[in-house]
Design an enzyme around this catalytic site. Sequence first.
Site, short mmCIF file in Angstrom:
data_model
loop_
_atom_site.label_atom_id
_atom_site.label_comp_id
_atom_site.label_asym_id
_atom_site.label_seq_id
_atom_site.Cartn_x
_atom_site.Cartn_y
_atom_site.Cartn_z
N TYR A 36 0.46 -1.05 0.14
CA TYR A 36 0.02 -0.35 0.17
C TYR A 36 0.70 1.35 0.39
O TYR A 36 2.18 1.29 0.47
CB TYR A 36 -1.24 0.13 0.75
CG TYR A 36 -0.91 -0.41 2.61
CD1 TYR A 36 -2.03 -0.65 3.75
CD2 TYR A 36 0.29 0.05 3.49
CE1 TYR A 36 -1.72 -0.76 4.99
CE2 TYR A 36 0.91 -0.42 5.10
CZ TYR A 36 -0.16 -0.42 5.04
OH TYR A 36 0.17 -0.35 6.31
N GLU A 37 0.31 2.52 -0.84
CA GLU A 37 0.28 3.97 -0.78
C GLU A 37 1.44 3.46 -1.83
O GLU A 37 2.57 4.40 -1.90
CB GLU A 37 1.52 4.36 0.64
CG GLU A 37 0.72 4.04 1.95
CD GLU A 37 0.27 5.11 1.94
OE1 GLU A 37 -0.29 6.15 1.37
OE2 GLU A 37 -0.88 5.23 2.93
N GLY A 38 0.95 2.95 -2.60
CA GLY A 38 1.93 2.64 -3.86
C GLY A 38 2.95 1.16 -3.45
O GLY A 38 3.54 1.15 -2.47
#
Length: 601
Positions: free
Chosen positions: A408-410
Amino acid sequence: MADTIEKNVTRGGQFLVKETKCEDIFTPEDFSEEQLMMRDSVKEFVDKELWAHKDRFEKKDYAYTQETMKKAGDLGLLGVAVPEAYGGLGMGFVSTMLVCDYISGATGSFSTAFGAHTGIGTMPITLYGTEEQKQKYVPKLASGEWFGAYCLTEPGAGSDANSGKTKAVLSEDGTHYKITGQKMWISNAGFCSVFIVFARIGDDKNITGFILENTADNGISMGEEEHKLGIRASSTRQVFFSETKVPVENMLSERGNGFKIAMNALNVGRIKLAAACLDAQRRVISGSVQYANERIQFNTAISQFGAIRAKLAEMATSCYAGESASYRAAKDIEDRITAREAEGSSHQEAELKGVEEYAIECSILKVAVSEDIQNCADEGIQIFGGMGFSEDTPMESAWRDARIARIYEGTNEINRMLSVGMLIKKAMKGHVDLLGPASKVQEELMGIPSFDTPDYSELFAEEKEMIGKLKKAFLMVAGGAVQKYGPDLDSHQQLLMAASDILIEIYMAESTILRTEKLAKKEGEAKVQEQIAMAKLYLYKAVDIVTQKGKESVISFAEGDEQRMMLMGLRRFTKYTNMPNIVGLREIITSKLVAENAYCF
């Protein structure tokens, strides 16, 4: 204004082409008394409310996650980054990092809920909302009266966030939009009061953000709680919108600005995620050291065995490096925010531009520290042996919780490519001069190397020279790839990934050396032998990675004489004059850990 700021504060990405003095970086040893008090109060909350009840999180007690979030709100911990005008504590960026760091180490379930609420749930309103929107929503979110969630990802839109199919249609009377679509992997969905929802209006190129209250009878329905590998008590559901009404005044920023909001929110989320992985590492290391000291095999504590000692030293070194780089970047961001505010920017604009300036460093940290916690937890399980695989010890849950940090967060793959891509764009805009230094490296490759024996009598003299050479290796490899492929480099992802690994290691190793040099000047070298050993060990490992990734790149895009010249240059740029004693360095580090029975740096 930009010129004034540039004189005072280094720009993002400039670490690659500018020499940084140790006096010019912030380190964890520089925390103020107020920051240390805040850290200790957060640790007290975590030990009492989270660590002591870790089993409840592992048993998917979603209600307990919500209960502890409410307690964090009562203590003001949900509002650390919120300006005082909207009910928050209005702390500086470093202090908000510190809270995120120490509140996140006990369980990934709580840290995900905390990060989703304070970061992507609250921050978009703080930074992009109108005054009316901020007054209406932010105080309730800062206090924990309401909780926030962020609806961006869809079944067909993950890393390609701007490709979402959720639609927003303006009502005939023009008073509201009707939102229809499906969102997935929505953290805090089960107990949130406010959604930040991204949807497309008509055939707009970019999505638009909306603030949507989670009220009954407004076309909102949810899937069951997802059954996940880790972060088990983090409420994660699909959310379905069926002509859900949202007033026109609840549009966030301007029409079509949603993609920009999402990307800037992720920049902050990335550096905060790095911070959120740090205390988890400290706890895993301390637990591993304690177990190794207690576990007796062959009439000896296993902490005395070289195989275990090597693991402990490497775990501690990665954690120390992560701290060094994370707080260096956090203070750079804080300084830039302060400089912009001094020049007359609003807090909103200053924070947005401050974080955006260091987007490269944010991506670097997200990748490096998320992978370090995974490796750390994995080695923690190994040190515990069979017990590490059991739910009776905290290692297996630490490993499971750590796994999501790389997604997550890219994803880390996206962030690797972003870091190099953003650096090249900065160079094209003239914000970072890569061309001049890259040309000098080309000239150096054509010249005859010096055979003088340098004076390495000063602490880290050779190590800092080595950092300089690693920067040349990056400029050579990335410069060669850019020359060959130009704008098409984006389609050569494996080369971007390799270049990114070199970039990451340079920033992490340099940050570690500068932190330790600053500490040695303050305390004296004799008192920080373990930190010196960690800085040297980290650099040695970094040089290995640069060698491997550099060679992989060069032999993949260069041929003939060019390839031979670049490989020769790579050997020159990764060559030690005096090789460090790696086993000796690890022994120095582990002896301290074992004696203190904890991570103690």
